[in-house]
Each structure stands twice: as C-alpha cells, then as structure tokens.
Design a protein around this motif. Structure first.
Motif, PDB file in Angstrom:
ATOM      1  N   VAL A  81      53.212  34.121  50.601  1.00  0.00           N
ATOM      2  CA  VAL A  81      53.379  35.484  51.099  1.00  0.00           C
ATOM      3  C   VAL A  81      53.821  36.402  49.966  1.00  0.00           C
ATOM      4  CG1 VAL A  81      54.758  36.952  52.617  1.00  0.00           C
ATOM      5  CG2 VAL A  81      53.853  34.781  53.469  1.00  0.00           C
ATOM      6  N   ALA A  82      54.770  35.931  49.143  1.00  0.00           N
ATOM      7  CA  ALA A  82      55.228  36.734  48.010  1.00  0.00           C
ATOM      8  C   ALA A  82      54.102  36.956  47.005  1.00  0.00           C
ATOM      9  CB  ALA A  82      56.419  36.049  47.336  1.00  0.00           C
ATOM     10  N   ALA A  83      53.297  35.912  46.745  1.00  0.00           N
ATOM     11  CA  ALA A  83      52.201  36.036  45.777  1.00  0.00           C
ATOM     12  C   ALA A  83      51.153  37.039  46.255  1.00  0.00           C
ATOM     13  CB  ALA A  83      51.563  34.673  45.531  1.00  0.00           C
ATOM     14  N   LEU A  84      50.835  37.059  47.538  1.00  0.00           N
ATOM     15  CA  LEU A  84      49.860  38.004  48.065  1.00  0.00           C
ATOM     16  C   LEU A  84      50.383  39.437  47.984  1.00  0.00           C
ATOM     17  CD1 LEU A  84      48.538  36.022  51.160  1.00  0.00           C
ATOM     18  CD2 LEU A  84      47.417  36.343  48.948  1.00  0.00           C
ATOM     19  N   HIS A  85      51.672  39.613  48.232  1.00  0.00           N
ATOM     20  CA  HIS A  85      52.254  40.935  48.064  1.00  0.00           C
ATOM     21  C   HIS A  85      52.222  41.350  46.593  1.00  0.00           C
ATOM     22  CE1 HIS A  85      53.601  40.736  52.215  1.00  0.00           C
ATOM     23  NE2 HIS A  85      54.073  41.958  52.112  1.00  0.00           N
ATOM     24  N   ASP A  86      52.507  40.401  45.706  1.00  0.00           N
ATOM     25  CA  ASP A  86      52.456  40.705  44.272  1.00  0.00           C
ATOM     26  C   ASP A  86      51.056  41.168  43.871  1.00  0.00           C
ATOM     27  OD1 ASP A  86      55.098  40.044  43.909  1.00  0.00           O
ATOM     28  OD2 ASP A  86      54.679  37.993  43.239  1.00  0.00           O
ATOM     29  N   LEU A  87      50.039  40.466  44.360  1.00  0.00           N
ATOM     30  CA  LEU A  87      48.664  40.820  44.017  1.00  0.00           C
ATOM     31  C   LEU A  87      48.331  42.228  44.480  1.00  0.00           C
ATOM     32  CD1 LEU A  87      45.879  40.071  42.915  1.00  0.00           C
ATOM     33  CD2 LEU A  87      45.357  39.036  45.137  1.00  0.00           C
ATOM     34  N   ALA A  88      48.728  42.559  45.715  1.00  0.00           N
ATOM     35  CA  ALA A  88      48.457  43.907  46.227  1.00  0.00           C
ATOM     36  C   ALA A  88      49.203  44.965  45.422  1.00  0.00           C
ATOM     37  CB  ALA A  88      48.844  43.990  47.703  1.00  0.00           C
ATOM     38  N   GLU A  89      50.455  44.689  45.079  1.00  0.00           N
ATOM     39  CA  GLU A  89      51.260  45.679  44.368  1.00  0.00           C
ATOM     40  C   GLU A  89      50.840  45.824  42.907  1.00  0.00           C
ATOM     41  OE1 GLU A  89      55.182  44.253  45.090  1.00  0.00           O
ATOM     42  OE2 GLU A  89      55.144  44.819  47.222  1.00  0.00           O
ATOM     43  N   ASP A  90      50.277  44.777  42.329  1.00  0.00           N
ATOM     44  CA  ASP A  90      49.799  44.852  40.945  1.00  0.00           C
ATOM     45  C   ASP A  90      48.409  45.471  40.848  1.00  0.00           C
ATOM     46  OD1 ASP A  90      52.126  43.730  40.093  1.00  0.00           O
ATOM     47  OD2 ASP A  90      51.337  41.691  39.931  1.00  0.00           O
ATOM     48  N   THR A  91      47.753  45.664  41.996  1.00  0.00           N
ATOM     49  CA  THR A  91      46.455  46.333  42.002  1.00  0.00           C
ATOM     50  C   THR A  91      46.654  47.830  41.760  1.00  0.00           C
ATOM     51  OG1 THR A  91      45.541  44.721  43.549  1.00  0.00           O
ATOM     52  CG2 THR A  91      44.417  46.829  43.396  1.00  0.00           C
ATOM     53  N   ASP A  92      45.825  48.402  40.908  1.00  0.00           N
ATOM     54  CA  ASP A  92      45.944  49.820  40.541  1.00  0.00           C
ATOM     55  C   ASP A  92      44.816  50.612  41.187  1.00  0.00           C
ATOM     56  OD1 ASP A  92      46.958  52.055  39.397  1.00  0.00           O
ATOM     57  OD2 ASP A  92      46.577  51.467  37.322  1.00  0.00           O
ATOM     58  N   THR A  93      44.916  51.935  41.113  1.00  0.00           N
ATOM     59  CA  THR A  93      43.872  52.810  41.645  1.00  0.00           C
ATOM     60  C   THR A  93      43.417  53.770  40.552  1.00  0.00           C
ATOM     61  OG1 THR A  93      45.491  54.419  42.466  1.00  0.00           O
ATOM     62  CG2 THR A  93      44.768  52.698  43.991  1.00  0.00           C
ATOM     63  N   GLU A  94      42.138  54.093  40.631  1.00  0.00           N
ATOM     64  CA  GLU A  94      41.550  55.035  39.667  1.00  0.00           C
ATOM     65  C   GLU A  94      40.426  55.784  40.361  1.00  0.00           C
ATOM     66  OE1 GLU A  94      38.711  54.076  36.183  1.00  0.00           O
ATOM     67  OE2 GLU A  94      40.729  54.055  35.293  1.00  0.00           O
ATOM     68  N   GLY A 154      40.180  56.621  43.416  1.00  0.00           N
ATOM     69  CA  GLY A 154      39.872  55.992  44.699  1.00  0.00           C
ATOM     70  C   GLY A 154      39.455  54.550  44.584  1.00  0.00           C
ATOM     71  N   ARG A 155      39.020  54.122  43.392  1.00  0.00           N
ATOM     72  CA  ARG A 155      38.650  52.725  43.214  1.00  0.00           C
ATOM     73  C   ARG A 155      39.903  51.872  43.094  1.00  0.00           C
ATOM     74  NH1 ARG A 155      34.960  51.368  38.449  1.00  0.00           N
ATOM     75  NH2 ARG A 155      36.671  52.401  37.326  1.00  0.00           N
ATOM     76  N   LEU A 156      39.802  50.617  43.517  1.00  0.00           N
ATOM     77  CA  LEU A 156      40.894  49.671  43.378  1.00  0.00           C
ATOM     78  C   LEU A 156      40.593  48.733  42.223  1.00  0.00           C
ATOM     79  CD1 LEU A 156      41.500  48.795  47.147  1.00  0.00           C
ATOM     80  CD2 LEU A 156      42.688  50.475  45.750  1.00  0.00           C
ATOM     81  N   LEU A 157      41.587  48.543  41.354  1.00  0.00           N
ATOM     82  CA  LEU A 157      41.422  47.701  40.177  1.00  0.00           C
ATOM     83  C   LEU A 157      42.399  46.548  40.237  1.00  0.00           C
ATOM     84  CD1 LEU A 157      41.264  50.514  37.451  1.00  0.00           C
ATOM     85  CD2 LEU A 157      39.346  49.445  38.671  1.00  0.00           C
ATOM     86  N   LEU A 158      41.893  45.339  40.086  1.00  0.00           N
ATOM     87  CA  LEU A 158      42.740  44.160  40.047  1.00  0.00           C
ATOM     88  C   LEU A 158      43.632  44.205  38.809  1.00  0.00           C
ATOM     89  CD1 LEU A 158      40.183  41.461  41.228  1.00  0.00           C
ATOM     90  CD2 LEU A 158      42.109  42.401  42.522  1.00  0.00           C
ATOM     91  N   PRO A 159      44.686  43.383  38.756  1.00  0.00           N
ATOM     92  CA  PRO A 159      45.598  43.433  37.620  1.00  0.00           C
ATOM     93  C   PRO A 159      44.926  43.261  36.257  1.00  0.00           C
ATOM     94  CG  PRO A 159      46.577  42.173  39.391  1.00  0.00           C
ATOM     95  CD  PRO A 159      45.176  42.478  39.814  1.00  0.00           C
ATOM     96  N   ASP A 160      43.796  42.543  36.198  1.00  0.00           N
ATOM     97  CA  ASP A 160      43.104  42.365  34.917  1.00  0.00           C
ATOM     98  C   ASP A 160      42.114  43.499  34.633  1.00  0.00           C
ATOM     99  OD1 ASP A 160      41.088  41.846  36.696  1.00  0.00           O
ATOM    100  OD2 ASP A 160      40.831  39.747  36.146  1.00  0.00           O
ATOM    101  N   GLY A 161      42.096  44.534  35.495  1.00  0.00           N
ATOM    102  CA  GLY A 161      41.244  45.687  35.265  1.00  0.00           C
ATOM    103  C   GLY A 161      39.897  45.641  35.945  1.00  0.00           C
ATOM    104  N   ARG A 162      39.531  44.520  36.553  1.00  0.00           N
ATOM    105  CA  ARG A 162      38.232  44.430  37.213  1.00  0.00           C
ATOM    106  C   ARG A 162      38.249  45.228  38.517  1.00  0.00           C
ATOM    107  NH1 ARG A 162      37.311  38.077  37.623  1.00  0.00           N
ATOM    108  NH2 ARG A 162      39.565  38.232  38.060  1.00  0.00           N
ATOM    109  N   PRO A 163      37.202  46.018  38.773  1.00  0.00           N
ATOM    110  CA  PRO A 163      37.167  46.798  40.016  1.00  0.00           C
ATOM    111  C   PRO A 163      36.967  45.887  41.225  1.00  0.00           C
ATOM    112  CG  PRO A 163      35.100  47.041  38.825  1.00  0.00           C
ATOM    113  CD  PRO A 163      36.018  46.270  37.924  1.00  0.00           C
ATOM    114  N   LEU A 164      37.619  46.241  42.305  1.00  0.00           N
ATOM    115  CA  LEU A 164      37.507  45.495  43.556  1.00  0.00           C
ATOM    116  C   LEU A 164      36.373  46.084  44.376  1.00  0.00           C
ATOM    117  CD1 LEU A 164      38.756  43.348  45.445  1.00  0.00           C
ATOM    118  CD2 LEU A 164      40.206  45.156  46.359  1.00  0.00           C
ATOM    119  N   PRO A 165      35.293  45.343  44.615  1.00  0.00           N
ATOM    120  CA  PRO A 165      34.152  45.904  45.347  1.00  0.00           C
ATOM    121  C   PRO A 165      34.401  45.954  46.852  1.00  0.00           C
ATOM    122  CG  PRO A 165      33.725  43.611  44.825  1.00  0.00           C
ATOM    123  CD  PRO A 165      35.053  43.946  44.192  1.00  0.00           C
TER     124      PRO A 165
END
Length: 263
Positions: free
Chosen positions: A22-35, A37-48
């Motif tokens: 549960v903590a890891a999934l929250h971490d993943l969501a919180e480390d995701t960025d926006t640009e 309107g697009r969502l970017l994973l922590p490594d910079g890859r866009p989330l389709p």
C-alpha cells in the motif's frame, strides 16, 4: 429468505507485506509528475491512456480522464476524481464510468477508500449502477458496498480472540432483492486461512413472496454453483498469491509501472 454458506482454504497474505505494498503504490502515485496534463512516471516516461483534466495532481478535486492511446483525445466515458489523499488519514477515489449502448445509457459510480496508507485499518468500496432509456430501468440498477475491517481481519487470522463482528461485509441492494454477505477467516493448522462465506438473500417489493418458491426450486442448484465458483476463486488465489507475496515492495512497484505502460 434464502441462505448460503461455504468454506475455502486460502494462502495467507502477511500483514507487513500488504502494508508495504500500500505504501509503495502511494509512493508511485506521489512520485508521478504532470506536464501539460500528461502524467509522467518517476523515470520520465509518459503514462498512456490517462490525463489530468482538472485540478492539481493528487489534491482533492483533481480529475483524471481516460484517453485512447491512438489519437490522444479525451473520452467522455470514464474519469477518476480524488476525494481525499492523506497518507496518515484517508485516501478516497471516485471512479465514474458512463456507457451509451445504442441509446440506452448506463452509469456506474464507484468510491474506493482506505484508512490510512501508513497503517491500513479499513478499506471500502461502494458502487451504484443507474440506467436510463429503457422500460423499467429502475429494475436494472442497484447499489452495492463492501467494507473490510483490516484490524479485525488480522485479529481473526492470528492466535488471539476472534473479533466481535465479521471483518468483511458486503451488501447488494436491488429493487427486487437484497443480498448480505459476510466473510470470516480463521487460522488453519498449516498456517493458511480457513475462510467462511455466508450469504442471505431477501426478496423486496413484489418479489418477496416469490423468493421462497424460487429457493425451493432452484436453491440447491444455486448453492452448488456458488460453492463451485468460490472453489475456483480459491484455487486461482492459491496459485497466484504465493508468487505475488514473494515480491518485495520495490519489485511490485516496478511491475505496476510496467503494467501501466502496457495499457
């Protein structure tokens, strides 16, 4: 009123593993960025397949909408809204899906919640199905809710005293019937969980006097089908869950990110 009861044996899920996931999934969501309107994973890859349509990322009121990968234009059929995002208190999301099948619209409103991400105590899911454009549309919809008392579940699967009420409870309410389900686990001698599922079905409206007749005619077959379905679900659980709990939180987080990219 009709009744059903069946017990299955399940591979256990360690409490610490669940909490770390549960903590890891929250971490993943919180480390995701926006640009834009697009969502970017922590490594910079866009989330389709998903865009931030309104609000600030993970703040109450933020709304995300599904988009087809082909042209990138937002669809009007599904969106996710953040109702609450506080790791120490409550996480709650609303998922709305609208389908228009040949002029017969249907809408499903779901709310998924958790208290809290740092030490999960309760989880719940509620859903409402509403329909329109058809005769007797009211008889095609309904509501459902599932509540999981995680503290009670761990208590029931441990060596201590059993909780005072079933840790997992659910209700399904339809214009003609109401179904109540309770799930109670207890430890098995080999360390697995013995899980007993009980269901009660009550007729409503003009279906109330018909339910005893239906139970007499089809009750045995319905109970057999229900037991077989639970046995199949338990067999699938016992195949997949042991491999899943063998993964640590970092590995699970990587697998979730990979699955999101494959949408």
């Amino acid at each position: 009123m009709a009744r059903f009861e069946h017990t299955v044996t399940l591979a256990p899920v360690p409490r610490r593993w669940l909490e770390s996931c549960v903590a890891a999934l929250h971490d993943l969501a919180e480390d995701t960025d926006t640009e834009g309107g697009r969502l970017l994973l922590p490594d910079g890859r866009p989330l389709p397949g998903l865009v931030l349509e309104r609000g600030r990322h993970l703040r109450p009121g933020a709304r995300y909408r599904s988009v087809p990968v082909e042209d990138g234009e937002p669809e009007a059929d599904q969106c996710v809204t953040v109702l609450a995002w506080d790791r120490r208190r409550r996480t709650e999301l609303e998922i709305v899906t609208v389908e228009d099948d040949r002029g017969h619209p249907a809408r499903i409103d779901c709310v998924l919640g958790l208290t809290s991400a740092e030490r999960p105590r309760e989880a719940w899911l509620s859903a409402t199905l509403s329909t329109g454009g058809r005769k007797r549309a009211a008889h095609l919809g309904g509501t459902g809710r599932v509540d999981l008392d995680l503290a009670g579940w761990w208590q029931a699967t441990g060596a201590g005293r059993s909780p005072s009420r079933p840790p997992l409870r659910g209700t399904l309410t339809h214009a003609l019937v109401r179904v109540t389900v309770t799930v109670v686990p207890r430890p098995a001698p080999d360390g697995r969980w013995r899980v007993t599922v009980k269901a009660r079905v009550r007729g409503r409206s003009f279906a109330r006097p018909l339910l005893p007749l239906a139970a007499a005619v089809w009750g045995r077959q319905a109970r057999r089908k229900g037991a077989e379905a639970l046995d199949r679900a338990a067999a699938a659980w016992n195949v997949h869950v042991p491999a899943l709990v063998g993964k640590d939180a970092d590995r699970l987080r990587a697998d979730v990110a990979a699955a999101l990219l494959d949408r």
